[in-house]
Motif scaffolding. Structure first.
Motif, short mmCIF file in Angstrom:
data_model
loop_
_atom_site.label_atom_id
_atom_site.label_comp_id
_atom_site.label_asym_id
_atom_site.label_seq_id
_atom_site.Cartn_x
_atom_site.Cartn_y
_atom_site.Cartn_z
N GLN A 114 3.42 6.45 120.36
CA GLN A 114 3.65 7.82 120.80
C GLN A 114 3.42 7.94 122.30
O GLN A 114 2.56 7.30 122.88
CB GLN A 114 2.71 8.78 120.06
CG GLN A 114 3.01 10.25 120.33
CD GLN A 114 2.19 11.17 119.44
OE1 GLN A 114 1.06 10.86 119.08
NE2 GLN A 114 2.77 12.30 119.07
N ARG A 115 4.22 8.80 122.93
CA ARG A 115 4.13 9.01 124.36
C ARG A 115 2.72 9.45 124.75
O ARG A 115 2.09 10.27 124.08
CB ARG A 115 5.16 10.07 124.78
CG ARG A 115 5.47 10.10 126.26
CD ARG A 115 6.75 10.86 126.52
NE ARG A 115 6.78 12.15 125.84
CZ ARG A 115 7.88 12.88 125.71
NH1 ARG A 115 9.03 12.44 126.14
NH2 ARG A 115 7.83 14.06 125.11
N LEU A 147 8.65 18.34 110.27
CA LEU A 147 7.47 17.54 110.58
C LEU A 147 6.43 18.37 111.30
O LEU A 147 6.74 19.12 112.23
CB LEU A 147 7.85 16.35 111.46
CG LEU A 147 8.99 15.44 110.98
CD1 LEU A 147 9.12 14.24 111.91
CD2 LEU A 147 8.79 14.99 109.55
N PHE A 148 5.18 18.22 110.88
CA PHE A 148 4.09 18.86 111.60
C PHE A 148 3.67 17.91 112.75
O PHE A 148 4.54 17.30 113.35
CB PHE A 148 2.97 19.23 110.63
CG PHE A 148 3.29 20.51 109.87
CD1 PHE A 148 2.45 21.62 109.96
CD2 PHE A 148 4.44 20.62 109.08
CE1 PHE A 148 2.75 22.80 109.29
CE2 PHE A 148 4.74 21.80 108.41
CZ PHE A 148 3.90 22.90 108.51
N ASN A 149 2.43 17.76 113.08
CA ASN A 149 2.05 16.98 114.27
C ASN A 149 1.99 15.50 113.94
O ASN A 149 0.98 15.00 113.43
CB ASN A 149 0.70 17.47 114.81
CG ASN A 149 0.83 18.81 115.50
OD1 ASN A 149 1.14 19.83 114.88
ND2 ASN A 149 0.60 18.83 116.80
N VAL A 150 3.06 14.79 114.27
CA VAL A 150 3.15 13.35 114.00
C VAL A 150 2.37 12.59 115.07
O VAL A 150 2.41 12.94 116.25
CB VAL A 150 4.62 12.90 113.98
CG1 VAL A 150 4.71 11.43 113.54
CG2 VAL A 150 5.46 13.79 113.08
N GLY A 155 18.88 8.79 118.01
CA GLY A 155 17.56 8.80 118.63
C GLY A 155 16.75 7.59 118.24
O GLY A 155 15.53 7.67 118.07
N SER A 156 17.41 6.46 118.12
CA SER A 156 16.78 5.26 117.55
C SER A 156 15.79 4.58 118.47
O SER A 156 15.10 3.65 118.05
CB SER A 156 17.85 4.25 117.13
OG SER A 156 18.66 3.89 118.23
N THR A 157 15.70 5.00 119.72
CA THR A 157 14.72 4.39 120.62
C THR A 157 13.53 5.31 120.88
O THR A 157 12.67 4.99 121.69
CB THR A 157 15.37 4.01 121.98
OG1 THR A 157 16.01 5.17 122.53
CG2 THR A 157 16.40 2.91 121.79
N GLY A 158 13.48 6.45 120.20
CA GLY A 158 12.35 7.36 120.35
C GLY A 158 11.15 6.91 119.55
O GLY A 158 11.17 5.88 118.87
N PHE A 159 10.09 7.69 119.61
CA PHE A 159 8.82 7.37 118.94
C PHE A 159 9.03 7.10 117.45
O PHE A 159 8.62 6.06 116.92
CB PHE A 159 7.85 8.53 119.17
CG PHE A 159 6.63 8.52 118.29
CD1 PHE A 159 5.88 7.36 118.10
CD2 PHE A 159 6.22 9.68 117.65
CE1 PHE A 159 4.75 7.36 117.29
CE2 PHE A 159 5.09 9.70 116.85
CZ PHE A 159 4.35 8.54 116.66
#
Length: 285
Positions: free
Chosen positions: A157-158, A149-152, A8-12
């Motif tokens: 971010q999208r 993780l909670f709300n990152v 998932g290296s291109t995600g947020f």
């Protein structure tokens, strides 16, 4: 050798983690979505040996999970299982990045031992993935750390997420529109998450699980006020007063275990994190 595979290296989180770990001296092997389906065994056979795996790859947009629940379960649970088989073969330490899984909390702040009450198919897929991780650690003696993780939030971010939605309205519109002003969440800045991942890589426990949050919560109304203060605006706020089904009204992470065992302490309070997020959005506006 300090070679790390990041799925998932291109995600947020993934794209910022790549640069962060490179700056900390690690050699990075990326597994972006474009490389293929993580549920396929043949793809994993083609990946070179690494010392560590940070598993971020997952379908994670909750509204889609209601419409495509079986696809979420297949991608997230089977994909995690394939990753663990790869890690077992190469004796690679695993950092599994999980999510908030506690549903409506019985008590605040929420400890890791709180009952898991997944309230959407995405959360269910993460609970099942955690169980696969636990099984592999127990029966295959694999070194695995789970980070809930909670709300990152943070730059990159999208735009469909709450904080970038509010910031973009504040910078571009003549009003701010949201569904509900009341729900409170525990917001953790992306750089604190990256540090938690780095410390987990260095940790030597065979199996451990940590909450990663800020230890405080803020309502949508409070988030809007703080963003407007930084942007120096006083836009009218319009709430449609739509309460989502199964809405959780307050979330606070108990992060004492991560502080004690990982020596992890959040470095960004909400004001500091929002300032960096807004500065980045202004730069690319």
């Amino acid at each position: 050798m300090n070679k790390i595979l990041i799925t998932g290296s291109t995600g947020f989180i993934g794209k910022t983690l790549v640069d962060y770990l490179k700056s900390n001296g690690f050699e990075i092997l990326e597994f972006p979505r474009e490389k293929g389906d993580i549920t396929q065994k043949e793809i994993w056979k083609s990946i070179a040996k690494v010392n560590y795996v940070v598993h971020l790859a997952a379908r994670n947009f909750v509204p889609d999970s209601w419409k495509e629940s079986s696809d979420f379960l297949e991608s997230n649970v089977i994909g995690t299982s394939r990753m663990l088989e790869y890690a077992k073969e190469h004796d690679s330490k695993v950092i599994f990045v999980s999510a908030y899984l506690y549903g409506k909390p019985e008590i605040l702040p929420i400890k890791e031992a709180h009952p898991l009450l997944p309230n959407n198919p995405y959360a269910l897929s993460k609970v099942l993935s955690e169980e696969v991780c636990r099984f592999h650690s127990q029966y295959f003696d694999q070194d695995i750390t789970i980070l809930r993780l909670f709300n990152v939030y943070g730059p990159g971010q999208r735009s469909s997420f709450l904080i970038p939605t509010i910031v973009n309205q504040c910078l571009k519109n003549d009003k701010i529109e949201v569904l509900d002003l009341e729900p409170k969440r525990d917001y953790v800045y992306i750089e604190d998450v990256l540090n938690a991942i780095l410390l987990s890589i260095k940790n030597v426990n065979k199996f451990q699980l940590y909450n990663i949050g800020s230890g405080t919560s803020f309502s949508v109304s409070e988030i809007i006020d703080r963003i407007q203060k930084i942007c120096n605006t006083k836009l009218p706020v319009i709430s449609s007063q739509v309460v989502r089904k199964n809405e959780i009204m307050d979330v606070i992470a108990d992060i004492s275990l991560a502080k004690k065992e990982l020596n992890w302490v959040p470095q960004f309070d909400l004001a500091k994190g929002l300032e960096k997020t807004i500065a980045t959005l202004r730069k690319f506006d």
